[in-house]
Design an enzyme around this catalytic site. Structure first.
Site, PDB file in Angstrom:
ATOM      1  N   HIS A  16      26.285 -13.654  -8.942  1.00 28.26           N
ATOM      2  CA  HIS A  16      25.146 -12.809  -8.584  1.00 28.26           C
ATOM      3  C   HIS A  16      23.873 -13.392  -9.198  1.00 28.26           C
ATOM      4  O   HIS A  16      23.895 -13.970 -10.287  1.00 28.26           O
ATOM      5  CB  HIS A  16      25.379 -11.387  -9.088  1.00 28.26           C
ATOM      6  N   GLU A  76      22.147 -13.340  -0.828  1.00 27.64           N
ATOM      7  CA  GLU A  76      21.224 -12.414  -1.494  1.00 27.64           C
ATOM      8  C   GLU A  76      20.031 -13.201  -2.040  1.00 27.64           C
ATOM      9  O   GLU A  76      20.031 -13.645  -3.181  1.00 27.64           O
ATOM     10  CB  GLU A  76      21.924 -11.621  -2.598  1.00 27.64           C
TER      11      GLU A  76
END
Length: 265
Positions: A94, A166
């Protein structure tokens, strides 16, 4: 058709009592879907008690992070081997892990391999920064992050992988801008072309690719109706049972709209 995947990343929010209360509310507002998979990613501290509470017909669990060594003298770490009985998925790479904890391409590669080794599905996050986007380096960055993350993944195991695009320039944490669905569609097409180069067209068609970045109950439908997007990695909006429930309902509508378009085609 690939099953739509909605992942709720709770990040570093909610203690055990609060997490349990949210799961209780979500259980009341979210029904069982045949073609929609709802995944909750709580903190490691609450993962174990929630594994006993969730209705597994409605939800699956994901860890937000883990260490790539199965066991050893690594004080404070939790391994994938320890999580295999609790979590079906694990979020890996992430942007917040890369930015705040200096997570490298090499550590992401090792974590992906460790997840697969322990029968946990890796949700591999990749994305470009605002600076990289403005410099026209998006494809280079995504190519490097994707190929290194998959460097130890065999053609047999690629079907066990989920990719989440993302971009940090679209994440609300970093005061990002909301991208147009057409921008996301072209990027997802590029990612599938890269997977096809590595593993063949069949794998590129089967791998699920998600979008994450300021996704809410209003924007989710637009992202999920674009070609090639199989779901979303949801941050802040997943902490509200009402908003997340509405988001899941919108994802279900988008899925059925996709089926209708396939039939008409």
């Amino acid at each position: 058709m690939r099953k739509t995947l909605i992942v709720a990343n709770w990040k570093m929010h909610l203690n055990a009592k609060e997490a349990s209360h949210l799961v209780h509310e979500l259980s009341q507002s979210i029904k069982i879907y045949r073609n929609l998979e709802v995944v909750l990613a709580p903190s490691l501290m609450t993962l174990q008690p929630l594994s006993l509470q969730i209705d597994r017909r409605k939800f699956r669990l994901a860890a937000q992070n883990a260490f790539y060594v199965d066991e050893g003298a690594y004080t404070g770490e939790v391994s994938f081997a320890m999580l295999r009985e609790l979590a079906h998925y694990c979020i890996i790479g992430h942007s917040e892990r890369r930015i705040y904890f200096n997570e490298t391409l090499d550590s992401v590669t090792k974590k992906v391999a460790a997840a697969i080794r322990n029968d946990i599905v890796p949700i591999i996050c990749i994305g470009d920064t605002k600076h990289e986007r403005e410099a026209g380096e998006t494809k280079r960055v995504l190519h490097d992050e994707l190929t290194t993350a998959l460097s130890d993944v065999t053609s047999k195991d690629i079907e066990k992988v989920v990719i989440a695009y993302e971009p940090t320039w679209a994440i609300s944490t970093f005061e990002g801008e909301i991208p147009k669905p057409t921008e996301i569609e072209s990027t997802i097409a590029y990612l599938r072309s890269q997977i096809a180069d590595l593993y063949g067209q069949k794998a590129a068609t089967e791998v699920r690719i998600l979008y994450g970045g300021s996704v809410d109950e209003h924007s989710i439908y637009g992202y999920l109706t674009i070609k090639g997007c199989d779901g979303a990695l949801v941050g802040h909006e997943s902490l509200s049972s009402r908003k997340f429930g509405e988001l899941v309902q919108a994802a279900d509508r988008a899925h059925h709209e996709g089926l209708k378009n396939q039939d008409n085609g």
